[in-house]
Scaffold this active site. Structure first.
Site, PDB file in Angstrom:
ATOM      1  N   HIS A  25      -3.942   7.635   6.162  1.00 23.24           N
ATOM      2  CA  HIS A  25      -3.908   6.298   5.374  1.00 23.24           C
ATOM      3  C   HIS A  25      -5.142   5.775   5.507  1.00 23.24           C
ATOM      4  O   HIS A  25      -5.856   5.250   4.584  1.00 23.24           O
ATOM      5  CB  HIS A  25      -2.869   5.158   6.074  1.00 23.24           C
ATOM      6  N   PHE A  63       1.173  -3.421   4.318  1.00 24.60           N
ATOM      7  CA  PHE A  63       1.432  -4.927   4.947  1.00 24.60           C
ATOM      8  C   PHE A  63       2.770  -5.177   4.479  1.00 24.60           C
ATOM      9  O   PHE A  63       3.393  -4.603   3.538  1.00 24.60           O
ATOM     10  CB  PHE A  63       0.427  -5.745   3.855  1.00 24.60           C
ATOM     11  N   GLU A  96      -2.998   4.560  13.587  1.00 18.99           N
ATOM     12  CA  GLU A  96      -2.703   5.677  12.915  1.00 18.99           C
ATOM     13  C   GLU A  96      -3.045   6.974  13.713  1.00 18.99           C
ATOM     14  O   GLU A  96      -2.275   7.839  13.959  1.00 18.99           O
ATOM     15  CB  GLU A  96      -3.517   5.936  11.491  1.00 18.99           C
ATOM     16  N   HIS A 101      -9.586   2.013  -1.188  1.00 21.01           N
ATOM     17  CA  HIS A 101      -8.156   1.757  -1.196  1.00 21.01           C
ATOM     18  C   HIS A 101      -7.674   1.100  -2.569  1.00 21.01           C
ATOM     19  O   HIS A 101      -7.794   0.108  -2.973  1.00 21.01           O
ATOM     20  CB  HIS A 101      -8.029   0.637  -0.095  1.00 21.01           C
ATOM     21  N   LYS A 159     -10.262   7.731   1.546  1.00 20.00           N
ATOM     22  CA  LYS A 159     -10.496   6.188   0.925  1.00 20.00           C
ATOM     23  C   LYS A 159     -11.983   6.092   1.151  1.00 20.00           C
ATOM     24  O   LYS A 159     -12.426   5.319   0.644  1.00 20.00           O
ATOM     25  CB  LYS A 159      -9.585   5.205   1.865  1.00 20.00           C
ATOM     26  N   CYS A 162       0.955  -1.229  -0.179  1.00 17.60           N
ATOM     27  CA  CYS A 162       0.114   0.111  -0.177  1.00 17.60           C
ATOM     28  C   CYS A 162       0.659   1.192   0.049  1.00 17.60           C
ATOM     29  O   CYS A 162       0.347   2.400  -0.222  1.00 17.60           O
ATOM     30  CB  CYS A 162      -0.824  -0.028   1.139  1.00 17.60           C
TER      31      CYS A 162
END
Length: 410
Positions: A301, A398, A312, A338, A333, A162
């Protein structure tokens, strides 16, 4: 002494529009690009929600060109055409060896890969399309851009899940800052809305449940009733160059890339870490030589998963201290989904929109705030501000690789 790096062109293909004006209008209006997939995208996924682009490559490419282009490369090329046009830069006037290309992607040519497997294992064919490998490889989009625009300098594909596009843009800026390039095309592209890919994400149990009243509202970052992320597709690319080069040719400068920070959280493959995310933000602030309280907006994010949003929020508090409660934070998002390897690039466009309009894009569908997520998330309505000089865009992945970019208004 590192040279200043600026953005002079941007282009986009996204669930919120395939040009900058459409994207900006839908972004600030809080419109959602999340919808049901249909059989045109992937077999047996008629009821799965996602954020697809309304993009038909046959309108922009010849049949001969399409024979070499997976959807991921189509997105990247179309976005780059917009970016180069906006920059006003005649690439033929630039030494090819001083032009670089840096593109992020998570899964590359997913459609070409899955299409090949389908022909082999489902349809029983024993031969694939001649250019399957060239369409499917992760480096395809960058290679297609480099070929079209005469890039003879570094041509690099970044694949860090990502955060891919953030790392690609950040590394491109560093190459320019330290004299290895004069100009670069940088960004990200992703086209992973295929049957097999979505089933793989389902197995991770990270995808959002469909909102029973309105599918378009299914991604709810920072909300107590959030249930996961919504996969999307698209691309955004930028023309980067030195400040001196841009001024010399009379270019319109969109923003300066003031800071870039990256780090790796080695603690877990999927579970985010406060320390890892905080380190990337701290590295970006240090690179920009800024105090935390100088940031006027954070594009989060903000995936809409239970773990990420709380983590976050805690990381922002750790980095920004008391000022965290006053800095607006939003997750776009909630509208465009995403976009994985392209997410950071599309969200950097959203950050540019904020800088140029002094209007902060909202976090949509935030009607039931999570008590553990207690910052100013610009809930449900765009927020106007009197001035904005620095904005930060977060991307956490990830595998632990993070990328954070800071833009400065010029």
């Amino acid at each position: 002494m590192p040279r200043r790096v600026v953005i002079t062109g941007a282009g986009i293909v996204s669930p919120l529009g395939n040009d900058l004006l459409s994207f900006q209008r839908n972004l600030l209006s809080g419109n959602s690009g999340i919808d049901h997939l249909n059989a045109d995208f992937c077999e047996q996924l008629e009821t799965r929600i996602a954020a697809p682009c309304q993009f038909n490559g046959e309108q922009y490419f010849t049949r001969q060109e399409l024979a070499l282009l997976d959807r991921v490369s189509q997105f990247a090329l179309y976005a780059t055409e917009q970016a180069v046009k906006q920059s006003g830069l005649d690439l033929l006037s630039v030494n090819p060896a001083s032009i670089g290309c840096f593109i992020g992607t998570g899964m590359g040519g997913a459609s070409a890969t899955e299409g090949g497997y389908t022909r082999l294992f489902k349809e029983g064919m024993n031969r694939l399309k001649p250019f399957t490998v060239l369409m499917a490889m992760n480096s395809a989009a960058a290679s297609q851009i480099a070929t079209k625009y005469g890039v003879a300098g570094p041509n690099i594909t970044i694949s860090t899940a990502c955060s891919s596009a953030a790392v690609a843009i950040g590394e491109a800026a560093k190459q320019i800052a330290f004299g290895r390039c004069e100009v670069a095309i940088a960004g990200g592209s992703e086209a992973l809305l295929t049957f097999g890919t979505i089933k793989a994400w389902e197995a991770l149990r990270t995808l959002a449940q469909e909102d029973p009243q309105d599918p378009a509202t299914s991604c709810k970052p920072f909300s107590a009733n959030r249930s996961g992320l919504v996969l999307g597709e698209g691309a955004a690319t930028f023309v980067l160059e030195t400040y001196e080069h841009a001024v010399q040719r009379g270019a319109t400068i969109l923003a300066e890339i003031a800071g870039y920070g990256s780090s790796n959280d080695f603690s877990h493959m999927t579970q985010p870490s406060v320390q890892g995310q905080a380190l990337s933000m701290q590295n970006a602030l240090r690179d920009a030589n800024l105090r935390a309280d100088q940031i006027g907006y954070i594009n989060a994010h903000g995936t809409g998963t239970q773990l990420n949003d709380v983590t976050e929020t805690r990381a922002i508090k750790q980095v920004f201290g008391p000022s965290a409660m006053h800095i607006p934070v939003s997750s776009t998002k909630s509208m465009h989904g995403h976009l994985m390897g392209a997410a950071a690039a599309v969200e950097l466009v959203a950050s540019l929109v904020a800088l140029h309009t002094n209007t902060l894009p909202p976090t949509m569908h935030l009607d039931a705030p999570d008590p553990e997520c207690d910052l100013n998330y610009v809930a449900n309505t765009a927020q106007e501000v009197t001035s904005l000089e620095y904005v930060m865009s977060n991307s956490f992945a990830f595998g632990g690789t993070s990328g954070v970019l800071i833009l400065r208004k010029i």
